[in-house]
Scaffold this active site. Structure first.
Site, PDB file in Angstrom:
ATOM      1  N   LYS A   1       0.034  10.252   1.056  1.00 23.61           N
ATOM      2  CA  LYS A   1       0.117   9.825   2.446  1.00 23.61           C
ATOM      3  C   LYS A   1       1.591   9.615   2.827  1.00 23.61           C
ATOM      4  O   LYS A   1       2.478   9.739   1.989  1.00 23.61           O
ATOM      5  CB  LYS A   1      -0.689   8.539   2.657  1.00 23.61           C
ATOM      6  CG  LYS A   1      -2.198   8.761   2.516  1.00 23.61           C
ATOM      7  CD  LYS A   1      -2.715   9.779   3.519  1.00 23.61           C
ATOM      8  CE  LYS A   1      -4.229   9.902   3.521  1.00 23.61           C
ATOM      9  NZ  LYS A   1      -4.763  10.510   2.299  1.00 23.61           N
ATOM     10  N   THR A   2       1.838   9.287   4.092  1.00 24.61           N
ATOM     11  CA  THR A   2       3.220   9.184   4.571  1.00 24.61           C
ATOM     12  C   THR A   2       4.013   8.170   3.760  1.00 24.61           C
ATOM     13  O   THR A   2       5.165   8.392   3.397  1.00 24.61           O
ATOM     14  CB  THR A   2       3.244   8.808   6.057  1.00 24.61           C
ATOM     15  OG1 THR A   2       2.485   9.769   6.785  1.00 24.61           O
ATOM     16  CG2 THR A   2       4.668   8.778   6.593  1.00 24.61           C
TER      17      THR A   2
END
Length: 394
Positions: free
Chosen positions: A186-187
């Site tokens: 994820k980011t």
């Protein structure tokens, strides 16, 4: 998504803080932990970053979804409207809550089409679960208005859009509750982890208890806690939270790099007549984790995917054939395949997911390619990638 690309001394220092105290669990052991409360610190920083009253971290984005559904009172027989382009966790958590997933179409935002959502509402509809896919937003203002008009609960899955915003307001803060994921791709990452963000005190109290067997956490003696309701063990460890504290501190830097790289590629491809870009309701708020574009036909899109791969352009996803993210390949969900019989299967509720027809969504997804944006590209690598893409797509 790029959280794993930046793991360095900041994460090591935060993890060593936990190891030095010897307390790996987020609750209790107050004297031994020497003032280190990494889960609490991450929650406080998340709440400040997102501009909300409450944040609660848990073991995964899936756990955050389960907690959000429970805290919003979604249960047996309730209908939840959601998109067919998402991650299977959204369907799994709805089904495991005993609720009924109802698909609405997506549009060229790659997210829920508000007009299709309006048509899907029935007297049994309890909530709309909007998923901000591939780093950018749904028409969240229209969906928010729709839910207010029909007195429905709006839940946001912003797992793929951490840091993205609509008109200056963070995604995940438009609904009653927003869900985030911090898994390895994820980011930002905790390795594994997730969170809910909300301004609703009741939702927060319900969710934080639900993720820890119903503990109310009102006293300092865990053994004396009351249990107002049942729950799961979805706790996040102090080690995972420590990594998250370091990662959250560099979120703005991650977004700045992603946006710069995406802009260079998008600007360079803008002259190609064969493609159009995904609709982004607020381009300034795009987290830029993906560059998504559509070609005229399914055949041309499949050809383009092969040409890009041959040209050495990696990380280009054709979601239409993907096992995880688009409903076409979800046979296990459509047939309610489960180790034990699900409520929706046992009691019916009138749902037959094998007969779902979503022609508008198919028309979008069959023509869409999404290319991930990496943080560690050099300017030369960006230029080389652009040249390869233009050659392959010409």
């Amino acid at each position: 998504m790029p959280g794993f690309e930046f793991i360095d001394d900041d994460e090591r220092r935060q993890v060593l803080d936990v190891l030095d105290s010897g307390v790996l669990m987020r609750y209790g052991f107050d004297a031994a932990r020497n003032g280190h409360w990494k889960c609490l610190e991450l929650e406080q920083r998340l709440a400040a970053k997102f501009g909300v009253r409450h944040a609660h971290v848990c073991s995964s984005g899936t756990a955050a979804l389960s907690a959000a559904l429970a805290a919003c009172g979604v249960g047996a027989g309730d209908e939840v409207i959601l998109p067919p382009f998402t991650f299977v966790a959204d369907l799994e958590t709805v089904l495991l809550a005993g609720a009924v997933p109802v698909f609405a179409e997506i549009d060229q935002t790659l997210c829920l089409d508000p007009q299709s959502v309006a048509k899907a509402i029935t007297p049994k509809t309890k909530a709309v679960l909007v998923v901000h896919m591939c780093g950018a937003m749904a028409q969240i203002d229209a969906l928010q208005d729709l839910c207010r008009t029909h007195h429905l609960t709006l839940i946001e899955d912003a797992a793929q859009a951490a840091g993205a915003a609509f008109r200056g307001r963070m995604l995940g803060t438009f609904g009653k509750v927003g869900c985030l994921s911090f898994d390895y791709v994820k980011t930002i990452t905790c390795g594994e982890g997730g969170a809910i963000v909300t301004d609703d005190g009741d939702v927060y109290r319900m969710a934080q208890a639900f993720t820890d067997h119903g503990h109310d956490h009102l006293g300092v003696d865990r053994g004396a806690d009351q249990h107002p309701h049942i729950g799961h063990n979805f706790r996040l460890s102090e080690l995972h939270a420590a990594i998250g504290v370091a990662q959250l501190a560099r979120l703005d830097r991650i977004l700045e790099i992603q946006r710069r790289h995406k802009a260079a590629l998008k600007d360079g491809l803008a002259g190609l007549r064969c493609l159009e870009f995904r609709t982004v309701p607020d381009p300034a708020g795009d987290s830029a984790t993906f560059l998504s574009f559509l070609l005229p036909t399914e055949d041309e899109t499949r050809h383009a995917a092969r040409a890009l791969a041959t040209a050495g352009v990696d990380g280009c996803f054709y979601w239409y054939d993907n096992n995880w993210h688009y409903h076409r390949k979800w046979d296990h969900i459509k047939t309610f395949a489960s180790p034990g019989r699900l409520a929706i299967d046992r009691f019916g509720y009138g749902a037959d997911l094998t007969k779902v027809s979503l022609p508008q969504s198919d028309a979008v997804m069959s023509r869409t390619l999404s290319m991930l944006i990496k943080l560690r590209w050099t300017p030369e690598q960006v230029r080389d990638r652009l040249a390869r893409m233009k050659s392959a797509l010409a």
